[in-house]
Design an enzyme around this catalytic site. Structure first.
Site, PDB file in Angstrom:
ATOM      1  N   ASP A  20      84.670 -10.985  26.784  1.00 30.14           N
ATOM      2  CA  ASP A  20      83.834 -12.097  27.251  1.00 30.14           C
ATOM      3  C   ASP A  20      82.712 -11.534  28.107  1.00 30.14           C
ATOM      4  O   ASP A  20      82.742 -10.372  28.512  1.00 30.14           O
ATOM      5  CB  ASP A  20      84.703 -13.061  28.089  1.00 30.14           C
ATOM      6  CG  ASP A  20      83.876 -14.213  28.657  1.00 30.14           C
ATOM      7  OD1 ASP A  20      83.077 -14.791  27.903  1.00 30.14           O
ATOM      8  OD2 ASP A  20      84.002 -14.516  29.859  1.00 30.14           O
ATOM      9  N   SER A  21      81.743 -12.384  28.419  1.00 27.95           N
ATOM     10  CA  SER A  21      80.649 -11.977  29.289  1.00 27.95           C
ATOM     11  C   SER A  21      81.155 -11.681  30.706  1.00 27.95           C
ATOM     12  O   SER A  21      80.496 -10.985  31.461  1.00 27.95           O
ATOM     13  CB  SER A  21      79.613 -13.096  29.359  1.00 27.95           C
ATOM     14  OG  SER A  21      80.223 -14.285  29.829  1.00 27.95           O
ATOM     15  N   CYS A  83      83.981 -15.268  24.162  1.00 27.05           N
ATOM     16  CA  CYS A  83      82.743 -15.856  24.677  1.00 27.05           C
ATOM     17  C   CYS A  83      82.027 -16.638  23.565  1.00 27.05           C
ATOM     18  O   CYS A  83      81.786 -16.104  22.480  1.00 27.05           O
ATOM     19  CB  CYS A  83      81.864 -14.710  25.159  1.00 27.05           C
ATOM     20  SG  CYS A  83      80.266 -15.214  25.770  1.00 27.05           S
ATOM     21  N   GLU A 164      81.915 -21.072  38.565  1.00 26.31           N
ATOM     22  CA  GLU A 164      82.186 -19.755  39.147  1.00 26.31           C
ATOM     23  C   GLU A 164      82.113 -19.794  40.668  1.00 26.31           C
ATOM     24  O   GLU A 164      82.782 -19.032  41.359  1.00 26.31           O
ATOM     25  CB  GLU A 164      81.193 -18.735  38.599  1.00 26.31           C
ATOM     26  CG  GLU A 164      81.912 -17.586  37.957  1.00 26.31           C
ATOM     27  CD  GLU A 164      81.063 -16.921  36.918  1.00 26.31           C
ATOM     28  OE1 GLU A 164      80.064 -16.304  37.316  1.00 26.31           O
ATOM     29  OE2 GLU A 164      81.376 -17.038  35.720  1.00 26.31           O
ATOM     30  N   CYS A 196      82.138 -23.428  25.878  1.00 21.20           N
ATOM     31  CA  CYS A 196      81.896 -22.387  26.881  1.00 21.20           C
ATOM     32  C   CYS A 196      83.226 -22.066  27.541  1.00 21.20           C
ATOM     33  O   CYS A 196      84.037 -22.974  27.800  1.00 21.20           O
ATOM     34  CB  CYS A 196      80.884 -22.884  27.914  1.00 21.20           C
ATOM     35  SG  CYS A 196      80.587 -21.709  29.237  1.00 21.20           S
ATOM     36  N   HIS A 198      84.083 -21.409  30.447  1.00 20.19           N
ATOM     37  CA  HIS A 198      84.370 -21.942  31.776  1.00 20.19           C
ATOM     38  C   HIS A 198      84.823 -23.403  31.783  1.00 20.19           C
ATOM     39  O   HIS A 198      85.437 -23.858  32.737  1.00 20.19           O
ATOM     40  CB  HIS A 198      83.115 -21.853  32.653  1.00 20.19           C
ATOM     41  CG  HIS A 198      82.686 -20.466  32.984  1.00 20.19           C
ATOM     42  ND1 HIS A 198      82.485 -19.504  32.028  1.00 20.19           N
ATOM     43  CD2 HIS A 198      82.411 -19.890  34.176  1.00 20.19           C
ATOM     44  CE1 HIS A 198      82.105 -18.384  32.626  1.00 20.19           C
ATOM     45  NE2 HIS A 198      82.055 -18.593  33.927  1.00 20.19           N
TER      46      HIS A 198
END
Ligand code: DGL
Length: 279
Positions: A20-21, A83, A164, A196, A198
């Site tokens: 993932d990023s 991701c 985040e 996404c 998140h």
């Protein structure tokens, strides 16, 4: 370029690589660990280059190949692109690069298959990073399958940064979610794809926004885990061991705050190891 190791005849005991990023992909790692409790995993978060949502396609492809090389070096029997942004921009390239050395999965295809089967002829919304939305990766795959889902996508770049920062269950997050979900693109939808890594963390607030309306909020991580388990089974690659699997977590840049946030996404304490990509 590194010399890649010789693959053993029996690949079943090898770990599954996930990338993932950054640390958001731990939501996908968590779903995978739940679906495949006896598998070992190697997770790579490209914290040095996140956020991916604002990077060029060329940069995203270069990072993805470099990470893939690191995971092949372990060696891993499968690589899961956790991701959405990397899945949208680099999946085909990664698959070509890997060839027969490992299975490659992305987070888009399982969701597209579910949408095609469940929401034919219906209006569906999607939220994700700018790059995920700009590439139209979900829509293109739906069209390739001849699916009649009417997909309406909206870039919601503030959300990942907000989560985040730990803002995922307060007034700030409620306001941001409300503002984005009230946009005309998402009017009259019957499902919303959380495209996404998140967004599983804000799923309860998104569901609260749609309370009383028949809108299914889709957490792709669960669909991905199911698909990966199925693919490993089909290729006779499931780990035969009966003991709990292990995890190693690598990041390309380390800070304490990454480690602290990791807990949010994975649901338990995580020890991050530094692995600079270009060294
Ligand atoms: N991991 C990215 C995704 O799922 C979100 C965060 C980023 O922009 O790097 O698209």
């Amino acid at each position: 370029m590194y010399a890649l190791p010789q693959l053993p005849d029996d690949r079943r005991p090898l770990p599954i690589g996930i990338f993932d990023s950054g640390i958001g992909g731990l939501t996908v790692a968590r779903a995978l660990a739940q679906a495949l409790p006896n598998e070992d995993f190697v997770y790579f978060g490209d914290t040095a280059h996140m956020p991916y949502g604002e990077k060029s396609v060329a940069a995203l492809q270069a990072y993805s190949i470099k990470i893939t090389e690191m995971l092949l070096k372990q060696p891993c029997k499968a690589i899961v692109i956790a991701c959405n942004t990397a899945s949208a921009t680099a999946y085909e390239l990664v698959r070509e690069y890997v060839g027969t050395r490992a299975l490659v999965a992305n987070v888009i295809e399982p969701t597209v298959a579910y949408l095609a089967g469940t929401f034919a002829g219906k209006r569906v919304g999607l939220i994700g990073t700018r790059q995920t939305v700009q590439t139209n990766a979900y829509l293109r795959r739906l069209q390739d399958q001849g699916a009649t889902v009417e997909l309406h996508s909206l870039a919601t770049p503030l959300l990942a940064a907000m989560i985040e920062e730990g803002f995922y269950a307060n007034n700030v997050s409620r306001e941001a979610i409300h503002t984005y979900l009230s946009q005309p693109e998402l009017e009259g939808i019957e499902a919303l794809v959380l495209a996404c890594t998140h967004y599983p963390l804000i799923k309860p607030q998104i569901e609260a926004f749609y309370q009383g309306q028949a809108v299914e909020v889709l957490d792709c991580s669960v669909l991905v885990a199911r698909r990966v388990a199925q693919a490993l089974g089909q290729h006779l690659l499931l780990n035969p061991k009966q003991t709990p699997g292990t995890f190693r977590f690598f990041v390309s840049d380390y800070t304490r705050s990454f480690e602290a946030s990791s807990r949010l996404f994975f649901g338990q304490e995580v020890h991050l190891e530094l692995y600079p990509l270009w060294r």
